[in-house]
Design an enzyme around this catalytic site. Structure first.
Site, PDB file in Angstrom:
ATOM      1  N   GLY A 145       6.481   6.683  -0.976  1.00 22.55           N
ATOM      2  CA  GLY A 145       5.435   5.783  -0.516  1.00 22.55           C
ATOM      3  C   GLY A 145       4.368   5.599  -1.576  1.00 22.55           C
ATOM      4  N   CYS A 146       3.588   4.540  -1.445  1.00 23.73           N
ATOM      5  CA  CYS A 146       2.590   4.210  -2.470  1.00 23.73           C
ATOM      6  C   CYS A 146       1.450   5.223  -2.501  1.00 23.73           C
ATOM      7  CB  CYS A 146       2.070   2.793  -2.274  1.00 23.73           C
ATOM      8  SG  CYS A 146       1.494   2.416  -0.605  1.00 23.73           S
ATOM      9  N   PHE A 147       0.821   5.497  -1.344  1.00 24.71           N
ATOM     10  CA  PHE A 147      -0.219   6.523  -1.303  1.00 24.71           C
ATOM     11  C   PHE A 147       0.358   7.867  -1.742  1.00 24.71           C
ATOM     12  CE2 PHE A 147      -3.210   4.325   1.862  1.00 24.71           C
ATOM     13  CZ  PHE A 147      -4.276   4.288   0.962  1.00 24.71           C
ATOM     14  N   ALA A 150       0.595   8.180  -5.606  1.00 25.92           N
ATOM     15  CA  ALA A 150      -0.684   8.406  -6.273  1.00 25.92           C
ATOM     16  C   ALA A 150      -1.192   9.821  -6.026  1.00 25.92           C
ATOM     17  CB  ALA A 150      -1.703   7.376  -5.800  1.00 25.92           C
TER      18      ALA A 150
END
Length: 336
Positions: A145-147, A150
């Site tokens: 996932g994107c979050f 990061a």
């Protein structure tokens, strides 16, 4: 750079995209159209079948004449699933692919250990900075996932050194493209513009990935992750600030990060404060480390659609076929 192209696959491969009308599919197309080892054999979208893809992805006007199809390419070398969460498993139940077809899924359906086996396919969690060697030999990838990307990139070096001894507090803000292309009350311009808000406080779906990765590296970790996701009033990108109590000095922490990422092609540790525009439109992650009293603060920035989704998916594809990891991903940010 091209000396590694023939390592495993010296010829172009056929790539299919399923769920071709969304933001992540648009980003994939932007990258893959110019990838030297890829032929895009089909872009599947039942709602747009027969239409040129530029009718939806108008930023690609003049780049391609590909038309959406309502038929899957059963013999594609790689299929990218750009479907909504919960829909990839349903799609695969009703679609038949060759045993030789590799699948890279961009949903959250197969990311967790409890879900990584689906029928006769075993999905490897596709965070290269964590699982590069497993990705190289994988046939199926669960793209992070994107979050989660990061945040994990801000934690991997500490976890690898067993240096996460306390609870982790996270504030992170994402652009509106992270919510997908379908409109909702909180994605309309009139609501999102000049506005910031929390959502899914302490209950975001990416928390499972974060815990899983920390425990993979630091098996005795039993503290809490307190995650406050925010909606930003910009289109793309994620800025995450993580803080935790630590006995490390600032210099020791920086050295741990620089050592962990010293050979990484996309993740870099900056001595200077970082800002989102530095990575938007690229597959890069920048990380900054600082210490205040007994609290360590790690800031990380990525583009949610590239390193947080489609760019990382292409990075995984490159690894799976033995190509240079950066192939097709030498993208420059728009700084102004």
């Amino acid at each position: 750079m091209t000396q590694n192209l023939a390592l495993n696959t010296p010829h172009k491969i056929n790539v299919s995209i399923v769920g071709g009308a969304g933001y992540t599919a648009g980003e994939l197309l932007r990258i893959l159209i110019h990838h030297p080892m890829v032929n895009i054999s089909s872009v599947y979208s039942t709602s747009n079948a027969g239409n040129p893809i530029t009718k939806v992805h108008d930023d690609l006007f003049g780049e391609t004449d590909i038309v959406f199809s309502d038929k899957i390419d059963e013999n594609a070398d790689v299929v990218f699933l750009c479907l909504g969460h919960g829909k990839s498993a349903e799609f695969l139940k009703n679609s038949s692919y060759s045993a030789n077809t590799k699948i890279i899924d961009l949903s959250n359906d197969f990311r967790l250990d409890a879900d990584h086996i689906f029928e006769d396919r075993d999905f490897v969690y596709g965070l290269p900075e964590l699982n590069r060697e497993q990705i190289k030999s994988a046939k199926n990838i669960a793209n992070p996932g994107c979050f989660a990307t990061a945040i994990q990139l801000a934690l991997l070096p500490l976890a690898a050194k067993d240096e996460i001894k306390n609870d982790i507090h996270i504030n992170a803000v994402t652009g509106s493209t992270g919510a997908g292309q379908s409109l909702s009350a909180s994605t309309h311009f009139s609501w999102r513009n000049n506005n910031v808000s929390f959502y899914k406080e302490f209950s975001h779906q990416h928390e499972g990935e974060i815990y899983q990765t920390i425990n993979q590296l630091e098996k005795d970790f039993n503290n809490k992750v307190y995650f406050l996701p925010m909606r930003g009033d910009f289109a793309r990108g994620i800025l995450a600030g993580l803080y935790l109590k630590s006995d490390l000095t600032e210099e020791e922490a920086k050295n741990i990060f620089k050592e962990y990422y010293k050979n990484e092609p996309f993740t870099f540790v900056s001595d200077e404060p970082i800002a989102l525009k530095q990575v938007v439109n690229t597959n890069k992650c920048f990380v900054h480390v600082q210490k205040q009293d007994d609290v360590l603060l790690i800031t990380s920035i990525i583009d949610n659609l590239t390193k947080g989704a489609s760019g990382q998916a292409v990075e995984n594809m490159n690894l799976m076929f033995g190509w240079d990891e950066k192939l097709g991903l030498n993208l420059k940010t728009v700084a102004f």
